[in-house]
Design a protein around this motif. Sequence first.
Motif, PDB file in Angstrom:
ATOM      1  N   SER A 156       0.780  -1.230   0.143  1.00 35.69           N
ATOM      2  CA  SER A 156       0.004   0.057  -0.050  1.00 35.69           C
ATOM      3  C   SER A 156       0.775   1.123  -0.156  1.00 35.69           C
ATOM      4  N   ASP A 157       0.274   2.281  -0.385  1.00 31.78           N
ATOM      5  CA  ASP A 157       0.986   3.786  -0.611  1.00 31.78           C
ATOM      6  C   ASP A 157       0.598   4.407   0.754  1.00 31.78           C
ATOM      7  N   ILE A 158      -0.280   3.976   1.471  1.00 31.60           N
ATOM      8  CA  ILE A 158      -0.650   4.407   2.661  1.00 31.60           C
ATOM      9  C   ILE A 158       0.357   4.267   3.764  1.00 31.60           C
ATOM     10  N   ALA A 159       1.015   5.548   4.155  1.00 33.78           N
ATOM     11  CA  ALA A 159       2.138   5.129   5.301  1.00 33.78           C
ATOM     12  C   ALA A 159       1.866   6.037   6.533  1.00 33.78           C
ATOM     13  N   SER A 160       0.702   6.830   6.627  1.00 33.95           N
ATOM     14  CA  SER A 160       0.316   7.552   7.740  1.00 33.95           C
ATOM     15  C   SER A 160      -1.201   7.965   7.663  1.00 33.95           C
ATOM     16  N   PRO A 161      -1.698   8.280   8.929  1.00 29.88           N
ATOM     17  CA  PRO A 161      -3.054   8.605   8.891  1.00 29.88           C
ATOM     18  C   PRO A 161      -3.309   9.712   7.852  1.00 29.88           C
ATOM     19  N   ASP A 162      -2.407  10.847   7.589  1.00 31.68           N
ATOM     20  CA  ASP A 162      -2.756  11.681   6.645  1.00 31.68           C
ATOM     21  C   ASP A 162      -3.132  11.075   5.192  1.00 31.68           C
ATOM     22  N   ASP A 163      -2.662  10.034   5.003  1.00 33.36           N
ATOM     23  CA  ASP A 163      -2.616   9.158   3.719  1.00 33.36           C
ATOM     24  C   ASP A 163      -3.903   8.634   3.364  1.00 33.36           C
ATOM     25  N   LEU A 164      -4.692   8.464   4.480  1.00 28.49           N
ATOM     26  CA  LEU A 164      -6.251   7.923   4.269  1.00 28.49           C
ATOM     27  C   LEU A 164      -7.117   9.079   3.629  1.00 28.49           C
ATOM     28  N   ALA A 165      -6.723  10.153   3.430  1.00 29.35           N
ATOM     29  CA  ALA A 165      -7.705  11.172   2.743  1.00 29.35           C
ATOM     30  C   ALA A 165      -7.826  10.594   1.342  1.00 29.35           C
ATOM     31  N   GLY A 166      -9.000  10.509   0.971  1.00 28.00           N
ATOM     32  CA  GLY A 166      -9.426  10.139  -0.537  1.00 28.00           C
ATOM     33  C   GLY A 166      -9.502   8.691  -0.651  1.00 28.00           C
ATOM     34  N   ARG A 173     -18.995  -1.235  12.585  1.00 23.44           N
ATOM     35  CA  ARG A 173     -19.961  -0.286  12.719  1.00 23.44           C
ATOM     36  C   ARG A 173     -19.992   0.086  14.139  1.00 23.44           C
ATOM     37  N   GLY A 174     -20.299   1.551  14.587  1.00 22.59           N
ATOM     38  CA  GLY A 174     -20.568   1.934  15.983  1.00 22.59           C
ATOM     39  C   GLY A 174     -19.394   2.248  16.725  1.00 22.59           C
ATOM     40  N   THR A 175     -18.077   1.968  16.101  1.00 26.46           N
ATOM     41  CA  THR A 175     -17.009   2.170  17.012  1.00 26.46           C
ATOM     42  C   THR A 175     -16.385   3.552  16.762  1.00 26.46           C
ATOM     43  N   THR A 176     -15.195   3.812  17.664  1.00 28.57           N
ATOM     44  CA  THR A 176     -14.730   5.175  17.686  1.00 28.57           C
ATOM     45  C   THR A 176     -13.903   5.224  16.346  1.00 28.57           C
ATOM     46  N   GLY A 177     -13.448   4.125  15.953  1.00 23.63           N
ATOM     47  CA  GLY A 177     -12.767   3.988  14.673  1.00 23.63           C
ATOM     48  C   GLY A 177     -13.747   4.733  13.442  1.00 23.63           C
ATOM     49  N   ASP A 209      -9.379   0.307   1.039  1.00 23.58           N
ATOM     50  CA  ASP A 209      -7.852   0.587   0.963  1.00 23.58           C
ATOM     51  C   ASP A 209      -7.191   0.350   2.368  1.00 23.58           C
ATOM     52  N   ALA A 210      -7.957   0.460   3.327  1.00 21.65           N
ATOM     53  CA  ALA A 210      -7.453   0.458   4.635  1.00 21.65           C
ATOM     54  C   ALA A 210      -8.428   0.004   5.837  1.00 21.65           C
ATOM     55  N   VAL A 211      -8.120  -0.367   6.894  1.00 27.00           N
ATOM     56  CA  VAL A 211      -8.823  -0.741   7.933  1.00 27.00           C
ATOM     57  C   VAL A 211      -8.320   0.140   9.205  1.00 27.00           C
ATOM     58  N   VAL A 212      -9.467   0.785   9.864  1.00 28.09           N
ATOM     59  CA  VAL A 212      -9.067   1.316  11.221  1.00 28.09           C
ATOM     60  C   VAL A 212      -9.674   0.785  12.196  1.00 28.09           C
ATOM     61  N   ILE A 213      -9.073   0.142  13.285  1.00 27.94           N
ATOM     62  CA  ILE A 213      -9.364  -0.901  14.297  1.00 27.94           C
ATOM     63  C   ILE A 213      -8.559  -0.607  15.565  1.00 27.94           C
ATOM     64  N   ASP A 214      -9.112  -1.293  16.573  1.00 28.45           N
ATOM     65  CA  ASP A 214      -8.038  -1.132  17.788  1.00 28.45           C
ATOM     66  C   ASP A 214      -6.877  -1.824  17.703  1.00 28.45           C
ATOM     67  N   ASN A 215      -5.715  -1.528  18.068  1.00 22.27           N
ATOM     68  CA  ASN A 215      -4.376  -2.107  17.890  1.00 22.27           C
ATOM     69  C   ASN A 215      -4.529  -3.635  18.210  1.00 22.27           C
ATOM     70  N   ALA A 216      -5.085  -4.081  19.429  1.00 21.70           N
ATOM     71  CA  ALA A 216      -4.812  -5.335  19.865  1.00 21.70           C
ATOM     72  C   ALA A 216      -5.483  -6.391  18.874  1.00 21.70           C
ATOM     73  N   SER A 234       0.185   5.131  15.041  1.00 20.90           N
ATOM     74  CA  SER A 234      -1.348   4.918  15.492  1.00 20.90           C
ATOM     75  C   SER A 234      -2.042   6.153  15.164  1.00 20.90           C
ATOM     76  N   TYR A 235      -3.381   6.013  15.103  1.00 20.16           N
ATOM     77  CA  TYR A 235      -4.502   7.077  14.664  1.00 20.16           C
ATOM     78  C   TYR A 235      -4.856   7.697  15.684  1.00 20.16           C
ATOM     79  N   ALA A 236      -5.105   6.979  16.925  1.00 25.07           N
ATOM     80  CA  ALA A 236      -5.529   7.757  18.191  1.00 25.07           C
ATOM     81  C   ALA A 236      -5.493   6.910  19.342  1.00 25.07           C
ATOM     82  N   GLU A 237      -5.444   7.443  20.426  1.00 23.06           N
ATOM     83  CA  GLU A 237      -5.268   6.758  21.770  1.00 23.06           C
ATOM     84  C   GLU A 237      -6.428   7.256  22.591  1.00 23.06           C
ATOM     85  N   GLU A 238      -6.975   6.023  23.350  1.00 28.05           N
ATOM     86  CA  GLU A 238      -8.257   6.478  24.210  1.00 28.05           C
ATOM     87  C   GLU A 238      -8.681   5.425  25.310  1.00 28.05           C
ATOM     88  N   ASP A 239      -9.536   5.738  26.160  1.00 34.56           N
ATOM     89  CA  ASP A 239      -9.756   5.032  27.378  1.00 34.56           C
ATOM     90  C   ASP A 239     -10.839   4.011  27.100  1.00 34.56           C
TER      91      ASP A 239
END
Length: 278
Positions: A156-166, A173-177, A209-216, A234-239
Motif C-alpha cells: 500500500s502507498d498509505i504510510a500515515s493517517p494523513d494518507d487516508l484522505a481520499g 460499525r458504531g466504533t470510535t474508529g 484501501d485500509a481498515v482502522v481498528i483497535d491495535n490489539a 497510531s491513529y488515536a489513543e483512548e480510554d
Amino acid sequence: MKKISRRSFMAAAAVSVAALALTACGGSASSAASSVASSAASSEAASSAAAAELTTVEAGKLTMATNAAFPPYEMTTDAGEFEGIDVDTAKAIAEKLGLELQIDDMDFDAALLSVQQGKADIVMAGVTVTDERKAVMDFSDSYATGIQSIIVPNDSDIASPDDLAGKTIGTQRGTTGYIYCSDDFGDENVVAYDDGLTAVQALNNGQVDAVVIDNAPAQEFVAANPGLKVLDTSYAEEDYAIGMAKGSALEDAVNKALEELKADGTLQAIVDKYINAN
C-alpha cells in the motif's frame, strides 16, 4: 483523541498475612487453619450479603453485553466458550460482587443499547469513553488503553493517517474508529462492517484501501492474514471503560471491584495473559 497512562499495581495477600500473624504469636497450626477457614467463610458471607443488596437485570447474575469478535478483548473459542481480557475481567468483577457472570453476545451497537434499555447490567467490548456515549450511559473508571491502528496491504502507498484522505476506509460499525474516520475523511469514504473480521476480509478482497481498528485486534488479524501489515503510526489513543445505564446503582460497586483488581495485580495478570508486552 484521548490518552491515558496505565495505572500502577500493588500486591496484596490478606488471608496469608493473617495466618502468619497468628502462628507467629504462638497460635497452633490448627487454630491458624481454623482462623483462615473462618475468615474465608466470613468473606463468602459478606459477598453473598453484598450481592443481595445489588439490583441486577437477573437476580444473582451480572449480565454483560459484548461483541465477541474483538480479540484479544472478547472472542469465542473453538468450543464455543467466551474468553479474552474483558471476559476474564468481568468474571473477576462478578466474583468480587458475589454474582454469576452471564454473557450475551451481539453486534457492537446492540451491546451499547442493551445497557441503555436495561437488558444488560454492563457492556464490555473494548468500549471507549466519548462525550456522546457519556450523554446516554455511565462509565466505570478506565481499565485499559485503546490505540486505534491502521491495517493496509504490504504494498500500500498509505504510510500515515494523513494518507487516508481520499481512500476507502473499512471500520467496525458504531466504533470510535468509524466515528473518527467519518469526521476526518467524510462518511462517503468510510464503510462500516458488523465486525472487524468482515472489514479485514473486505481489505483482502480489495473492497477497501485500509481498515482502522483497535491495535490489539489489528495485530491478531494481521497475524492471521499474510500480506497485511499494521502501520507504525497510531491513529488515536483512548480510554476503555465499562458502560452501564445512566444512574446505575452498580457503578460504585464495579469501581470498587476494579480498584481491588488493580491493587492486587489481577487486572495486570489478565492483560499479560492475552497481550505479550514484547
